[in-house]
Design a protein around this motif. Structure first.
Motif, short mmCIF file in Angstrom:
data_model
loop_
_atom_site.label_atom_id
_atom_site.label_comp_id
_atom_site.label_asym_id
_atom_site.label_seq_id
_atom_site.Cartn_x
_atom_site.Cartn_y
_atom_site.Cartn_z
N LEU A 49 58.50 21.46 -72.14
CA LEU A 49 57.27 21.30 -72.86
C LEU A 49 56.50 22.82 -73.02
O LEU A 49 56.70 23.47 -73.07
CB LEU A 49 56.35 21.29 -70.61
N TYR A 52 47.11 21.73 -71.16
CA TYR A 52 47.53 20.82 -71.09
C TYR A 52 48.68 20.70 -72.03
O TYR A 52 48.96 21.34 -73.15
CB TYR A 52 46.13 20.04 -72.41
N PHE A 53 49.27 19.86 -71.53
CA PHE A 53 50.94 19.31 -71.71
C PHE A 53 51.08 18.00 -72.79
O PHE A 53 50.81 17.63 -72.60
CB PHE A 53 51.84 19.34 -70.44
N GLY A 54 51.86 18.67 -73.91
CA GLY A 54 52.75 17.78 -75.12
C GLY A 54 53.94 16.74 -73.29
O GLY A 54 53.79 17.06 -72.45
N PRO A 55 54.31 15.73 -74.40
CA PRO A 55 55.30 14.82 -74.05
C PRO A 55 56.70 15.59 -73.21
O PRO A 55 56.94 14.94 -72.18
CB PRO A 55 55.07 13.66 -74.31
N TYR A 97 47.74 20.84 -60.05
CA TYR A 97 48.75 19.64 -61.87
C TYR A 97 49.36 18.95 -61.21
O TYR A 97 49.75 18.83 -60.51
CB TYR A 97 49.62 20.25 -62.75
N GLY A 152 57.20 11.83 -66.46
CA GLY A 152 56.34 12.13 -66.83
C GLY A 152 55.59 13.91 -67.06
O GLY A 152 57.08 14.58 -66.51
N HIS A 153 54.78 14.77 -67.57
CA HIS A 153 54.49 15.57 -67.99
C HIS A 153 53.71 16.10 -67.29
O HIS A 153 53.11 15.71 -66.62
CB HIS A 153 54.81 16.75 -69.64
N PRO A 154 53.25 17.26 -66.68
CA PRO A 154 52.24 17.89 -66.04
C PRO A 154 50.77 17.66 -66.02
O PRO A 154 50.95 17.72 -67.91
CB PRO A 154 52.29 19.27 -65.74
N VAL A 155 50.00 17.23 -65.94
CA VAL A 155 48.60 16.89 -66.27
C VAL A 155 47.09 17.69 -65.38
O VAL A 155 47.87 17.56 -63.47
CB VAL A 155 48.12 15.34 -65.92
N PHE A 156 46.57 18.39 -66.16
CA PHE A 156 45.60 19.43 -64.84
C PHE A 156 44.64 17.94 -64.32
O PHE A 156 44.25 16.76 -64.96
CB PHE A 156 44.70 19.64 -66.58
#
Lengths: 111, 110
Positions: A90, A101-104, B35, B41-45
């Motif tokens: 990531l 803020y993370f990418g996919p 998060y 999926g990916h972590p979301v703030f």
């Protein structure tokens, strides 16, 4: 608005092959950039972070390296992959040490 | 070095029950973030807390930052299946680095 891109989404590579994962950010300038690795069902392991072009801090000594050739581009590389390099990679951007803020992500399987 | 711990590691709840995850740091934090990562999926703030004793709400989610700025909690009221995922706290002690906790994985049984 800001957008972060990562590619590829999935990757299967043999042991001993090289690796290059790219991350780019749009809509912001001079961001902090981060590479994390996540093993299945586990937490986030910080690999590298960068506060500016050419500035890389390594958190975990291993066979990976990172580079930041441009302000909004962050690259993760390896010359020879190991089985233990498999995981979910990531990229994230942030301002200072604040929200990220993370990418996919890229799911890497080393076979 | 700085460590951020979270408990529990896993939590299974019946839909409609409440859920709380706790985050503890070995050092005083300048801020703490939460998060959510959905499966696959990916972590979301979600939110950031900065002030000692701060409490913030987002619909059914309530976030708290401890008075000593070393601990935090996330409470979900009346869980729904959409709450499923792993919740990470992340603390900042130094300028450029955020330390993530290991996460709490929430399962909601319909």
């Amino acid at each position: 608005s800001q957008t972060i891109h990562q590619w590829p989404a999935t990757l299967v590579q043999p042991v001993g092959s090289p690796l290059s994962l790219e991350c780019t950010v749009e809509g912001t300038s001079n961001p902090n950039l981060y590479w994390y690795r996540q093993a299945a069902g586990r937490g986030l392991q910080l690999l590298f972070y960068s506060v500016g072009i050419g500035q890389i801090s390594s958190e975990v000594p291993q066979n990976l390296s990172a580079s930041r050739p441009q302000d909004r581009q962050f690259i993760l590389s390896s010359k020879k992959l190991l089985l233990s390099d498999s995981g979910f990679y990531l990229c994230a951007w942030g301002r200072g040490a604040s929200e990220q803020y993370f990418g996919p992500g890229t799911r890497l399987t080393v076979t | 070095g700085q460590q951020v711990m979270q408990i529990p590691q896993y939590q299974h709840v019946q839909e409609g029950e409440d859920f709380t995850t706790y985050c503890n740091s070995s050092t005083t934090l300048s801020n703490i973030q939460w998060y959510k990562q959905r499966p696959g999926g990916h972590p979301v703030f979600l939110i950031q807390l900065v002030k000692s004793g701060e409490v913030k709400k987002q619909k059914r989610l309530t976030f708290q930052f401890g008075e000593a700025k070393k601990n935090s909690s996330l409470h979900i009221t009346a869980t729904q299946t959409t709450d499923v995922g792993t919740y990470f706290c992340a603390g900042t002690a130094s300028y450029d680095k955020v330390i993530f906790g290991p996460g709490t994985s929430l399962s909601v049984i319909p």
